[in-house]
Design an enzyme around this catalytic site. Structure first.
Site, PDB file in Angstrom:
ATOM      1  CB  SER A   1     -21.301 -28.341 -16.614  1.00  0.00           C
ATOM      2  OG  SER A   1     -21.717 -28.034 -15.252  1.00  0.00           O
TER       3      SER A   1
ATOM      4  CG  ASP B   1     -13.964 -27.401 -14.427  1.00  0.00           C
ATOM      5  OD1 ASP B   1     -14.465 -27.298 -13.225  1.00  0.00           O
ATOM      6  OD2 ASP B   1     -14.195 -26.628 -15.054  1.00  0.00           O
TER       7      ASP B   1
ATOM      8  CG  HIS C   1     -16.888 -29.312 -14.199  1.00  0.00           C
ATOM      9  ND1 HIS C   1     -17.564 -27.944 -14.882  1.00  0.00           N
ATOM     10  CD2 HIS C   1     -18.242 -28.793 -14.165  1.00  0.00           C
ATOM     11  CE1 HIS C   1     -17.420 -27.275 -15.081  1.00  0.00           C
ATOM     12  NE2 HIS C   1     -18.865 -27.775 -15.244  1.00  0.00           N
TER      13      HIS C   1
END
Length: 430
Positions: free
Chosen positions: A104, A396, A399
């Site tokens: 991610s 978040d 990240h």
């Protein structure tokens, strides 16, 4: 008037740094040369000039960043202006083909494209003004690196609706990916299988009379492409979440993860020669981990000691592995980038960069100290996002915000965290 003048001066200094970077590393007399030992050479004055110019930029910003208004109204416009990317537009006359593999941290929409997983606003609110599948309020580090080479942002390999023929490469990174177990979507070896299929089809079409063949990547394109790898974070984090002890993670998991990455580079070496490898960041400083781990031993900055220690051991092994491959794969250029040092510096010196509460998420639920709830994550339920993401490092809980990503990318481009020190423009096409 004063604000405008200050902005102009800082923009000029910022652009000067990258023009100097380009000048010193594209001039034929200072061109990067490879030797059999794979060291990178340049003028003996090049590192000094680059350090001085970067120091001036950072010094001006640091002195003024204690005033948040300066950061918000002067430095950020320079970083985020479409006309002033992290490198000048002329930085790469022939942008390279780029293939990225990872999780991610560099997924530009693969999870949404591949599984239809919904990632909505406020993700993407700062730059794209819509959700693109990136887990951030804006651009990721890989986006800024692409911009520095004057190439388009990488499209996810699985996205069939972007209208791209992938002339500039493809992004195989997917949220949640790890190296192990293998053959589980979207483990590293699955991403490699996707790449091999992509390469096979591209070369097949390029050899036909199909009018689209001019838009396909040629064999030389694959050979001269830049292969980026940024994976391993989930392997370590998942091992801890499953209850494995620190000792088992270090002795059993980490060596196997490094082995998988080594195998990936060797597989890509069958046709590829240029590799850019990121290590993993300080996992123990992520708001998610801090909020979920019950047995907590913190360092002086409030980060989990065991998670960060494991990350550092993984990074040491990854660095050593890259060194071994430089000897084994004689024609390869393998650059190892210390992302951990960059990100940990952001956290430990957060006030110098204009950040507040470095261990708290901008978007989440629960409020201080971490604003993270595993059952109410960013964009879901009654979660809320902060008004100014540029004040936060964490977007978040896992990240980074676009602001933090921009600073990370700037430091990556400085070469101070790369082994061997290599200008990113070295990977421009010929």
């Amino acid at each position: 008037m004063c604000l405008s003048l200050s902005t102009t001066k800082l923009q000029s200094l910022w652009l000067y740094y990258f023009k100097l970077n380009k000048k010193n590393h594209t001039n034929k007399s200072l061109k990067v040369r490879e030797t059999r030992s794979h060291t990178t050479r340049s003028s003996p004055f090049t590192p000094l000039l680059l350090s001085i110019s970067l120091f001036l930029v950072l010094a001006m910003a640091t002195l003024a960043l204690h005033s948040y208004s300066f950061f918000l109204f002067i430095l950020l416009p320079v970083i985020f202006s479409p006309r002033h990317h992290l490198a000048v537009a002329e930085g790469c006359q022939h942008p390279p083909v780029i293939f990225n593999f990872g999780d991610s941290n560099s997924d530009t929409g693969g999870l949404t494209a591949g599984l239809g997983y919904y990632i909505g606003l406020p993700n993407g609110r700062s730059f794209f003004r819509r959700s693109t599948g990136r887990l951030s309020d804006g651009r990721l580090v890989i986006d800024f690196l692409c911009e520095s080479l004057n190439t388009s942002l990488l499209n996810p390999y699985l996205d069939s609706l972007v209208g791209s023929k992938f002339q500039n490469g493809a992004n195989f990174a997917i949220v949640g990916s790890s190296t192990l177990p293998r053959y589980v979507p979207f483990a590293l070896n699955i991403q490699l299988m996707q790449f091999l299929h992509f390469k096979s089809r591209a070369l097949e079409l390029a050899s036909t009379s199909d009018p689209l063949k001019e838009m396909m990547i040629s064999e030389s394109g694959f050979r001269n492409a830049l292969y980026m790898i940024d994976i391993g974070q989930n392997d370590i984090a998942n091992s801890f979440s499953k209850g494995l002890s620190y000792s088992r993670v270090v002795k059993l998991i980490i060596p196997n993860v490094i082995s998988e990455i080594k195998s990936a580079i060797k597989l890509l070496y069958d046709g590829g020669r240029k590799f850019w490898v990121h290590n993993t960041g300080p996992l123990g400083c992520l708001p998610q981990k801090l909020s979920m781990v019950h047995s907590k031993v913190f360092d002086k900055h409030g980060c989990l000691v065991s998670y960060n220690a494991a990350a550092k051991l993984f990074n040491e092994g990854l660095d050593h592995m890259c060194g071994e491959l430089r000897t084994e794969l004689r024609e390869a250029n393998i650059v190892y980038v210390d992302i951990y040092a960059i990100k940990y510096d952001l956290i430990t010196n957060s006030s110098n960069y204009g950040f507040e509460k470095p261990l708290m998420a901008c978007c989440g639920y629960g409020g201080p100290p971490y604003n993270y709830n595993v059952n109410i994550t960013c964009g879901n339920g009654v979660s809320k996002s902060c008004d100014e993401g540029s004040r936060f490092i964490s977007w978040d809980g896992i990240h980074y915000t676009e602001t933090a990503n921009a600073i990370v990318a700037m430091k990556v481009l400085s070469m101070q965290y790369s082994t061997p020190p290599t200008p990113f423009h070295f990977f421009c096409g010929s």
